[in-house]
Design a protein around this motif. Sequence first.
Motif, PDB file in Angstrom:
ATOM      1  N   SER A 276       0.813  -1.220   0.000  1.00  8.44           N
ATOM      2  CA  SER A 276       0.000   0.000   0.000  1.00  8.44           C
ATOM      3  C   SER A 276       0.844   1.266   0.000  1.00  8.44           C
ATOM      4  N   ASP A 277       1.960   1.251   0.722  1.00 12.38           N
ATOM      5  CA  ASP A 277       2.756   2.462   0.894  1.00 12.38           C
ATOM      6  C   ASP A 277       3.940   2.560  -0.055  1.00 12.38           C
ATOM      7  N   LEU A 278       3.971   1.716  -1.085  1.00 11.48           N
ATOM      8  CA  LEU A 278       5.080   1.748  -2.046  1.00 11.48           C
ATOM      9  C   LEU A 278       4.566   1.815  -3.485  1.00 11.48           C
ATOM     10  N   VAL A 279       3.509   2.568  -3.671  1.00 17.52           N
ATOM     11  CA  VAL A 279       2.886   2.687  -4.993  1.00 17.52           C
ATOM     12  C   VAL A 279       3.603   3.745  -5.826  1.00 17.52           C
ATOM     13  N   ALA A 280       3.931   3.401  -7.053  1.00 10.90           N
ATOM     14  CA  ALA A 280       4.479   4.364  -8.013  1.00 10.90           C
ATOM     15  C   ALA A 280       4.322   3.761  -9.405  1.00 10.90           C
ATOM     16  N   ASP A 281       4.059   4.593 -10.364  1.00  8.40           N
ATOM     17  CA  ASP A 281       3.872   4.135 -11.735  1.00  8.40           C
ATOM     18  C   ASP A 281       5.182   3.589 -12.282  1.00  8.40           C
ATOM     19  N   GLY A 302      -2.306   3.107  -1.712  1.00  8.65           N
ATOM     20  CA  GLY A 302      -1.936   4.371  -1.103  1.00  8.65           C
ATOM     21  C   GLY A 302      -1.513   5.397  -2.132  1.00  8.65           C
ATOM     22  N   PRO A 303      -1.207   6.621  -1.679  1.00  5.58           N
ATOM     23  CA  PRO A 303      -0.738   7.659  -2.607  1.00  5.58           C
ATOM     24  C   PRO A 303       0.616   7.299  -3.189  1.00  5.58           C
ATOM     25  N   SER A 304       0.904   7.812  -4.361  1.00  2.00           N
ATOM     26  CA  SER A 304       2.178   7.537  -5.020  1.00  2.00           C
ATOM     27  C   SER A 304       3.335   8.117  -4.214  1.00  2.00           C
ATOM     28  N   ILE A 305       4.446   7.382  -4.196  1.00  2.00           N
ATOM     29  CA  ILE A 305       5.656   7.892  -3.546  1.00  2.00           C
ATOM     30  C   ILE A 305       6.557   8.614  -4.548  1.00  2.00           C
TER      31      ILE A 305
END
Length: 361
Positions: A276-281, A302-305
């Motif tokens: 959840s806390d390691l989202v990035a495109d 979660g939000p993108s990092i």
Amino acid sequence: MNDRLKALADAGVSIWLDDLSRGRLKSGNLAEMIADYYVSGVTTNPTIFAAALAKGADYAEQLQGLTDVDEAITACTTTDVRDACDLFADAYRATKGFDGRVSIEVAPTLAHDTEATIAQAKELHGLVDRDNVLIKIPATKAGLPAITETIAAGISVNVTLIFSEERYREVMDAYLAGLEKAAAAGIDLSGIHSVASFFISRVDSEIDKRLAALGKDELKGKAAIANAEVALGAYDEVFGSERYQALAAQGANVQRPLWASTGTKDPAYPDTLYVSDLVADGVVNTMPEKTLLAFADHGEVGPSIQGKAAHGAEVLAEVAAAGVDLPEVFEVLETEGVDKFIVSWHELQATVKGALEAANA
């Protein structure tokens, strides 16, 4: 199809399974995970194969007539990886080689031997004989030139056991150097791919232990994600550079960041924390089945990092100011990582030795 995993995939995260066995292949379980759980790749390591071959019945037929332990390990593991590659062939074609990947690791006993690593990488690539295989090479000091030479030979690589930004930058440099050598040799760069496996939960495990001893519990559970944020910033910098752009103009592909060791080890943390806390495109998250199924059941994207490198650096600076020697942490983790895989390798050899004796009794 699972909606939660679909949302993760739609956010740009490639979902890879950190497990492979002949039982998973023969039962149709892996095919089901591809169809229903958005699994678009598989990673393996000596620990995974040690567990798989401990179930000797699945491998008994192939072991008949074999006598050499290491030859038997190679035969069994390359067969499983080849069959998995075939299952992922459609994903490989659909994503132009970025997904549909299956990894197989050089023997961890070679982690500090550059030339032997290069030789075995070429051997494994030839034995699997599938374009969508990735050869795993550890990011040790001896592994770095092996990465360059393997990439230079046109072989796609999964770089494993990365813990620090400093080593990660050396890994990216080794990849680009390999691409430059491949281009000079006239090799088509578009067929070369790589991922860089940045380990997550082990960082928190080691740093949390030290923070607890220092009485700084308020900082626990923050370092691993901050470390990944810093790594992603380094990735953006290197693959936005003129050096890479010159290679991209010749067809080169980026070396994708891969989050490894994403199962939580501290039961106090959410079991989907490192997803959840390691989202990035554009990143890969390779998950143990338990973590993948947990996210499928109750995970939230979660939000993108992306763009949070400065935040990550601040958190790591706080951890260092609290008294944690980060360079020492990363050195310990690399040493332990290699040592753990060597232990698993010896367990695998012992298991196969017993299986060979049973199969040829």
